[in-house]
Design a protein around this motif. Structure first.
Motif, mmCIF file in Angstrom:
data_model
loop_
_atom_site.group_PDB
_atom_site.id
_atom_site.type_symbol
_atom_site.label_atom_id
_atom_site.label_comp_id
_atom_site.label_asym_id
_atom_site.label_seq_id
_atom_site.Cartn_x
_atom_site.Cartn_y
_atom_site.Cartn_z
ATOM 1 N N ARG A 18 0.832 -1.212 0.000
ATOM 2 C CA ARG A 18 0.000 0.000 0.000
ATOM 3 C C ARG A 18 0.864 1.259 0.000
ATOM 4 N NH1 ARG A 18 -3.973 3.344 1.419
ATOM 5 N NH2 ARG A 18 -3.943 4.463 3.366
ATOM 6 N N MET A 19 1.876 1.289 0.838
ATOM 7 C CA MET A 19 2.677 2.501 0.994
ATOM 8 C C MET A 19 3.810 2.616 -0.024
ATOM 9 S SD MET A 19 1.048 4.089 3.239
ATOM 10 C CE MET A 19 2.135 5.448 3.551
ATOM 11 N N THR A 20 4.471 1.508 -0.364
ATOM 12 C CA THR A 20 5.588 1.615 -1.313
ATOM 13 C C THR A 20 5.091 1.788 -2.734
ATOM 14 O OG1 THR A 20 5.765 -0.779 -1.640
ATOM 15 C CG2 THR A 20 7.125 0.204 0.098
ATOM 16 N N GLY A 21 3.930 1.213 -3.032
ATOM 17 C CA GLY A 21 3.376 1.354 -4.367
ATOM 18 C C GLY A 21 4.247 0.736 -5.441
ATOM 19 N N PHE A 22 4.167 1.298 -6.637
ATOM 20 C CA PHE A 22 4.974 0.783 -7.749
ATOM 21 C C PHE A 22 5.337 1.892 -8.716
ATOM 22 C CE2 PHE A 22 0.528 -0.229 -9.250
ATOM 23 C CZ PHE A 22 0.475 0.702 -10.271
ATOM 24 N N ARG A 23 6.330 1.595 -9.537
ATOM 25 C CA ARG A 23 6.740 2.424 -10.673
ATOM 26 C C ARG A 23 6.850 1.476 -11.849
ATOM 27 N NH1 ARG A 23 9.314 7.308 -10.249
ATOM 28 N NH2 ARG A 23 10.712 6.719 -11.910
ATOM 29 N N LEU A 24 5.990 1.642 -12.843
ATOM 30 C CA LEU A 24 5.989 0.781 -14.015
ATOM 31 C C LEU A 24 6.481 1.588 -15.210
ATOM 32 C CD1 LEU A 24 2.508 -0.956 -13.542
ATOM 33 C CD2 LEU A 24 4.735 -1.660 -12.644
ATOM 34 N N PRO A 25 7.726 1.356 -15.648
ATOM 35 C CA PRO A 25 8.264 2.132 -16.761
ATOM 36 C C PRO A 25 7.636 1.715 -18.087
ATOM 37 C CG PRO A 25 9.820 0.425 -16.156
ATOM 38 C CD PRO A 25 8.690 0.360 -15.160
ATOM 39 N N CYS A 26 7.533 2.680 -18.991
ATOM 40 C CA CYS A 26 7.094 2.394 -20.359
ATOM 41 C C CYS A 26 7.717 3.434 -21.278
ATOM 42 C CB CYS A 26 5.570 2.407 -20.453
ATOM 43 S SG CYS A 26 4.973 1.847 -22.069
ATOM 44 N N GLU A 27 9.039 3.467 -21.260
ATOM 45 C CA GLU A 27 9.746 4.425 -22.109
ATOM 46 C C GLU A 27 9.659 3.962 -23.558
ATOM 47 O OE1 GLU A 27 13.709 5.290 -20.730
ATOM 48 O OE2 GLU A 27 13.015 5.445 -18.661
ATOM 49 N N ALA A 28 9.590 4.923 -24.475
ATOM 50 C CA ALA A 28 9.472 4.602 -25.892
ATOM 51 C C ALA A 28 10.276 5.590 -26.719
ATOM 52 C CB ALA A 28 8.010 4.640 -26.308
ATOM 53 N N SER A 29 10.655 5.149 -27.903
ATOM 54 C CA SER A 29 11.373 6.040 -28.817
ATOM 55 C C SER A 29 10.388 6.591 -29.839
ATOM 56 C CB SER A 29 12.509 5.286 -29.521
ATOM 57 O OG SER A 29 11.999 4.204 -30.270
ATOM 58 N N LYS A 61 2.982 5.543 -11.979
ATOM 59 C CA LYS A 61 3.294 5.434 -10.559
ATOM 60 C C LYS A 61 2.003 5.199 -9.795
ATOM 61 C CE LYS A 61 7.009 8.794 -11.068
ATOM 62 N NZ LYS A 61 7.454 10.139 -10.691
ATOM 63 N N GLY A 62 2.054 4.282 -8.841
ATOM 64 C CA GLY A 62 0.905 4.011 -7.991
ATOM 65 C C GLY A 62 1.307 4.092 -6.531
ATOM 66 N N ILE A 63 0.472 4.702 -5.697
ATOM 67 C CA ILE A 63 0.762 4.842 -4.264
ATOM 68 C C ILE A 63 -0.563 4.805 -3.511
ATOM 69 C CG2 ILE A 63 0.750 7.371 -4.256
ATOM 70 C CD1 ILE A 63 3.412 5.689 -2.343
ATOM 71 N N PHE A 64 -0.502 4.423 -2.230
ATOM 72 C CA PHE A 64 -1.688 4.260 -1.393
ATOM 73 C C PHE A 64 -2.666 3.288 -2.059
ATOM 74 C CE2 PHE A 64 -0.341 8.701 -0.327
ATOM 75 C CZ PHE A 64 0.270 8.355 0.868
ATOM 76 N N LEU A 65 -2.141 2.113 -2.377
ATOM 77 C CA LEU A 65 -2.886 1.102 -3.119
ATOM 78 C C LEU A 65 -3.565 0.111 -2.190
ATOM 79 C CD1 LEU A 65 -0.100 0.362 -5.731
ATOM 80 C CD2 LEU A 65 -2.041 1.910 -5.997
ATOM 81 N N THR A 96 0.239 -6.301 -1.611
ATOM 82 C CA THR A 96 0.259 -7.057 -0.361
ATOM 83 C C THR A 96 0.628 -6.155 0.807
ATOM 84 O OG1 THR A 96 2.581 -7.656 -0.632
ATOM 85 C CG2 THR A 96 0.963 -9.185 -1.534
ATOM 86 N N GLY A 97 0.357 -6.604 2.014
ATOM 87 C CA GLY A 97 0.812 -5.920 3.221
ATOM 88 C C GLY A 97 0.327 -4.510 3.359
ATOM 89 N N ASN A 98 0.959 -3.804 4.309
ATOM 90 C CA ASN A 98 0.586 -2.420 4.587
ATOM 91 C C ASN A 98 1.445 -1.491 3.829
ATOM 92 O OD1 ASN A 98 -1.568 -3.038 6.187
ATOM 93 N ND2 ASN A 98 -0.283 -3.306 7.993
#
Length: 98
Positions: A18-29, A61-65, A96-98
């Motif tokens: 929930r707190m760490t969230g995620f960063r999903l890259p999708c860089e493109a040329s 970016k996702g946070i507080f999930l 998962t988790g807090n």
């Protein structure tokens, strides 16, 4: 062409909390690119920062999930000049988790 994407699914305990969230890259040329992200095959339309925000390079970016934010995520990149659109594989995410 997508040049950088997450190399593995984020399904192990504590990959995404929930707190760490995620960063999903999708860089493109290319030039004049626009990004679209889908969660469980539904387009994400709200990038106000909570729970999602979108960087200029297409990183989601996702946070507080919560558990409802688990599932599949997929990135679509469109070249507005040519109309060509490419997409990533579906990435599985478990919160998962807090």
């Amino acid at each position: 062409m997508i040049t950088k994407f997450a190399p593995k699914d984020l399904v192990k305990p504590n990959d995404v909390t929930r707190m760490t969230g995620f960063r999903l890259p999708c860089e493109a040329s290319g030039t004049n690119l626009t990004w679209t992200w889908r969660h469980n095959d539904k387009e994400i339309t709200n990038f106000n920062g909570f729970p999602y925000s979108l960087s200029e390079d297409g990183t989601l970016k996702g946070i507080f999930l919560g558990p409802k934010h688990g599932g599949t995520y997929q990135c679509f990149v469109k070249d507005e000049e040519t109309g060509i659109e490419v997409f990533s594989r579906k990435l599985k995410v478990t919160v998962t988790g807090n």
